[in-house]
Design a protein around this motif. Structure first.
Motif, PDB file in Angstrom:
ATOM      1  N   ASN A  32      69.291 -11.691  94.183  1.00 43.19           N
ATOM      2  CA  ASN A  32      69.352 -11.748  92.717  1.00 43.19           C
ATOM      3  C   ASN A  32      68.782 -10.484  92.080  1.00 43.19           C
ATOM      4  O   ASN A  32      69.308  -9.983  91.074  1.00 43.19           O
ATOM      5  CB  ASN A  32      68.595 -12.973  92.204  1.00 43.19           C
ATOM      6  CG  ASN A  32      69.323 -14.274  92.500  1.00 43.19           C
ATOM      7  OD1 ASN A  32      70.542 -14.271  92.696  1.00 43.19           O
ATOM      8  ND2 ASN A  32      68.597 -15.381  92.548  1.00 43.19           N
ATOM      9  N   GLN A  33      67.696  -9.966  92.655  1.00 43.36           N
ATOM     10  CA  GLN A  33      67.101  -8.733  92.123  1.00 43.36           C
ATOM     11  C   GLN A  33      68.075  -7.564  92.230  1.00 43.36           C
ATOM     12  O   GLN A  33      68.237  -6.784  91.283  1.00 43.36           O
ATOM     13  CB  GLN A  33      65.820  -8.398  92.891  1.00 43.36           C
ATOM     14  CG  GLN A  33      64.693  -9.410  92.748  1.00 43.36           C
ATOM     15  CD  GLN A  33      63.480  -8.988  93.577  1.00 43.36           C
ATOM     16  OE1 GLN A  33      62.928  -7.908  93.416  1.00 43.36           O
ATOM     17  NE2 GLN A  33      63.068  -9.849  94.494  1.00 43.36           N
TER      18      GLN A  33
ATOM     19  N   ALA B  83      71.189  -7.942  89.892  1.00 43.49           N
ATOM     20  CA  ALA B  83      70.812  -7.694  88.492  1.00 43.49           C
ATOM     21  C   ALA B  83      70.755  -6.195  88.210  1.00 43.49           C
ATOM     22  O   ALA B  83      71.213  -5.731  87.152  1.00 43.49           O
ATOM     23  CB  ALA B  83      69.464  -8.347  88.191  1.00 43.49           C
ATOM     24  N   ILE B  84      70.216  -5.415  89.142  1.00 42.46           N
ATOM     25  CA  ILE B  84      70.144  -3.965  88.965  1.00 42.46           C
ATOM     26  C   ILE B  84      71.541  -3.355  88.974  1.00 42.46           C
ATOM     27  O   ILE B  84      71.865  -2.463  88.171  1.00 42.46           O
ATOM     28  CB  ILE B  84      69.260  -3.340  90.062  1.00 42.46           C
ATOM     29  CG1 ILE B  84      67.813  -3.807  89.905  1.00 42.46           C
ATOM     30  CG2 ILE B  84      69.331  -1.809  90.010  1.00 42.46           C
ATOM     31  CD1 ILE B  84      66.913  -3.434  91.063  1.00 42.46           C
TER      32      ILE B  84
ATOM     33  N   LEU C 181      62.180  -0.823  95.111  1.00 41.66           N
ATOM     34  CA  LEU C 181      63.467  -1.275  94.581  1.00 41.66           C
ATOM     35  C   LEU C 181      63.708  -0.756  93.164  1.00 41.66           C
ATOM     36  O   LEU C 181      64.859  -0.649  92.722  1.00 41.66           O
ATOM     37  CB  LEU C 181      63.552  -2.802  94.609  1.00 41.66           C
ATOM     38  CG  LEU C 181      64.919  -3.410  94.279  1.00 41.66           C
ATOM     39  CD1 LEU C 181      65.988  -2.934  95.252  1.00 41.66           C
ATOM     40  CD2 LEU C 181      64.843  -4.938  94.269  1.00 41.66           C
ATOM     41  N   ASN C 182      62.651  -0.404  92.463  1.00 38.77           N
ATOM     42  CA  ASN C 182      62.793   0.124  91.104  1.00 38.77           C
ATOM     43  C   ASN C 182      63.611   1.409  91.057  1.00 38.77           C
ATOM     44  O   ASN C 182      64.145   1.779  90.007  1.00 38.77           O
ATOM     45  CB  ASN C 182      61.414   0.386  90.485  1.00 38.77           C
ATOM     46  CG  ASN C 182      60.610  -0.887  90.284  1.00 38.77           C
ATOM     47  OD1 ASN C 182      61.180  -1.982  90.215  1.00 38.77           O
ATOM     48  ND2 ASN C 182      59.302  -0.762  90.202  1.00 38.77           N
TER      49      ASN C 182
ATOM     50  N   GLY D  11      65.465 -14.616  97.110  1.00 35.39           N
ATOM     51  CA  GLY D  11      65.498 -14.005  95.789  1.00 35.39           C
ATOM     52  C   GLY D  11      65.808 -12.522  95.754  1.00 35.39           C
ATOM     53  O   GLY D  11      66.000 -11.956  94.669  1.00 35.39           O
ATOM     54  N   ILE D  12      65.857 -11.865  96.901  1.00 34.26           N
ATOM     55  CA  ILE D  12      66.111 -10.423  96.922  1.00 34.26           C
ATOM     56  C   ILE D  12      67.518 -10.120  96.420  1.00 34.26           C
ATOM     57  O   ILE D  12      67.744  -9.160  95.666  1.00 34.26           O
ATOM     58  CB  ILE D  12      65.893  -9.860  98.341  1.00 34.26           C
ATOM     59  CG1 ILE D  12      64.447 -10.077  98.784  1.00 34.26           C
ATOM     60  CG2 ILE D  12      66.243  -8.373  98.389  1.00 34.26           C
ATOM     61  CD1 ILE D  12      64.192  -9.738 100.245  1.00 34.26           C
TER      62      ILE D  12
ATOM     63  N   ASP E  80      57.101  -1.121  95.227  1.00 29.77           N
ATOM     64  CA  ASP E  80      57.821  -0.804  93.997  1.00 29.77           C
ATOM     65  C   ASP E  80      59.142  -0.071  94.269  1.00 29.77           C
ATOM     66  O   ASP E  80      59.804   0.387  93.337  1.00 29.77           O
ATOM     67  CB  ASP E  80      56.961   0.084  93.080  1.00 29.77           C
ATOM     68  CG  ASP E  80      55.770  -0.667  92.497  1.00 29.77           C
ATOM     69  OD1 ASP E  80      55.873  -1.895  92.295  1.00 29.77           O
ATOM     70  OD2 ASP E  80      54.735  -0.016  92.242  1.00 29.77           O
TER      71      ASP E  80
END
Length: 390
Positions: A50-51, A54-55, A20-21, A47-48, A18
Motif C-alpha cells: 500500500n505504501q 500510494a507513492i 522509501l521516502n 502494508g508495504i 526512511d
C-alpha cells in the motif's frame, strides 16, 4: 593482488528506515508506465504494498501489476512477465520483494526487447544482450536480505519442466538503477526465510574467499563481512526485531555480492551450482540448499586449499591454533562453521530439505561442473558430495 580488473557499479542505494521516502524522487527519471512485480501477497498483508502503490499513484504513474513471483522463479513465469511488459509498453520495472523478485525483474528487463529465444541465448548459452538491444530499467524495493540482487546483475531462473535451475550474470546494464533498503521491511519475512538468507550471504562470501593464495585485499574485506554476519545473525535469531542486527545483515548481504570482494579473484561457485540443482528438485529455500551441501564440499576443498582454510579458522572463527597442525586448525574452523549453522537453525543435510537417494542422479545431471577454486569437479565428484550430504 593478482590479475587485472575493472570495477563499475552503477546502482544507487537508499538505506535506512526512511529510505522509501526517496522513491518519489527516483520515479521522476522514468516514463509513465511501471510494472510492479511482487510475490505471493505478503507485501499486501504487511502494508508495504500500500505504501509503494500510494507513492506510485502520487507520482502519476500507471501501475501494471504482476503478482505471484515465486521464490524460485520459473521460465513459465518469466514468459508471463515478458508478455505483460510488452503488451503495456512498460517504462520501468519495479521489484517489490526479496532477491527472487529482483532476479526475476532483471530477467524480464533483459528479454522484453529480444526477438529470439531469450532462454537459449541468455541462460543456456550464457550470452549477453547485444550492444544495441534496448533494456528496460529496473528498480528494487527489498524486503528480504540474502541474495545481493539489489546491487548486481545476477538472475536465476528455473525450467520446471526439465528440473533445471540456472543463473546468469548480465553485464552492468542490467544492474538496478536504484534500490531501496529498509531493514524494517526484512522483519516481516518468516523465520526460515531469514535464516536461509543469512546462509546465502555467508556462502556468497565464502565462494569468493576460498580461491587463490595471494595476499588479496578482497580477502580482508571478506573476513570482516563474515565476522559481522556471524555476530548479527546470532542476535537476529534470538530477537528478529533487533533493528541493528537486521540492518547489519542487510548491508552485509549487499556487499557480499555487488562484485567488490570478487575483484582479483578466480572465485568458486560450485556450492551454488550444486545448490541450484538441489533446489530444482526439492524446491527448498535457496540458502537451505547451499547449507545442506556445504560441509561435504568444503571438507573436500580443505586439503588443496589448506592455507586459506587455516586463515579462515584463525581470522573468522578466532581459533587459537597453538600446538595444532595446520590440518587440525583448518578442521577446527570447519567445525566452528558447522556449529554456527546448527546454532542458527540451518539444515546440514539434503535429506532434511526433502532430497532422497533416488534424486541424486538427477541432481548430479542438473549440476553445471567446471574447475573452480581449489577443485576440478567431475559429475562423479558431485555424486559423492551429494551422497555425503544425505
Amino acid at each position: 593482488m593478482q590479475g587485472n580488473f575493472s570495477y563499475h557499479n552503477p546502482t544507487k542505494l537508499y538505506f535506512g528506515d526512511d529510505s522509501l521516502n526517496y522513491l518519489k524522487d527516483e520515479l521522476k527519471n522514468f516514463g509513465p508506465v511501471v510494472l510492479l512485480n511482487y510475490g505471493s501477497g505478503s507485501v499486501k498483508r504487511n502494508g508495504i504494498y500500500n505504501q509503494v502503490v500510494a507513492i506510485l499513484k502520487e507520482a502519476g504513474k500507471t501501475v501494471v501489476e504482476n503478482a505471484g513471483v515465486m521464490s524460485n522463479p520459473t521460465l513459465e513465469k518469466l514468459r508471463d512477465g515478458i508478455k505483460i511488459a510488452r503488451e503495456n509498453n512498460v517504462d520501468l520495472i519495479l521489484a517489490l520483494g526479496g532477491g527472487s523478485v529482483c532476479d526475476y525483474s532483471k530477467a524480464v528487463a533483459a528479454s522484453v526487447f529480444y526477438d529470439g529465444d531469450y532462454w537459449d541465448k541468455f541462460w543456456l548459452k550464457q550470452e549477453q544482450p547485444d550492444a544495441d538491444q534496448k533494456l528496460l530499467p529496473v528498480g528494487c524495493i527489498l524486503t528480504m536480505a540474502g541474495t545481493g540482487s539489489e546491487m548486481n546483475a545476477g538472475t536465476v531462473i528455473t525450467d520446471a519442466e526439465h528440473t533445471f535451475k540456472v543463473g546468469h550474470v548480465f553485464d552492468d546494464r542490467l544492474m538496478p538503477k536504484f534500490s531501496i533498503l529498509n531493514p524494517k521491511f526484512t522483519m516481516t519475512v518468516p523465520d526460515n526465510q531469514m535464516k536461509a538468507g543469512i546462509y546465502d550471504i555467508m556462502n556468497h562470501i565464502m565462494e569468493q574467499y576460498f580461491s587463490d593464495f595471494d595476499d588479496n585485499t578482497s580477502d580482508y574485506l571478506s573476513e570482516g563481512l563474515m565476522r559481522s554476519l556471524i555476530v548479527a545473525s546470532r542476535k537476529a535469531v534470538k530477537n528478529p526485531q533487533d533493528y541493528e542486527a537486521r540492518s547489519n545483515i542487510m548491508w552485509t548481504a549487499t556487499w557480499a555480492l555487488n562484485t567488490l570482494i570478487g575483484l582479483g579473484k578466480h572465485e568458486d561457485w560450485m556450492v551454488h551450482m550444486i545448490g541450484h540443482s538441489v533446489g530444482a528438485w526439492t524446491h527448498a529455500p535457496h540458502g537451505y540448499c547451499l547449507a545442506a551441501v556445504s560441509m561435504a564440499y568444503y571438507r573436500r576443498a580443505m586439503k588443496p586449499g589448506l592455507a586459506k582454510f587455516v586463515r579462515f579458522a584463525k581470522n573468522v572463527w578466532n581459533i587459537d591454533g597453538s600446538g595444532m597442525t595446520d590440518e587440525q586448525i583448518a578442521e577446527a574452523g570447519l567445525e566452528a562453521l558447522k556449529n554456527w549453522m546448527l546454532e542458527i537453525g540451518l539444515p546440514l543435510t539434503i535429506s532434511e530439505i526433502g532430497a532422497t537417494p533416488d534424486m541424486i542422479s538427477g541432481i548430479t545431471e542438473g549440476t553445471i561442473c567446471y574447475p573452480a577454486g581449489y577443485l576440478d569437479l567431475k559429475p562423479e565428484d558431485i555424486t559423492e558430495i551429494l551422497q555425503e550430504s544425505l
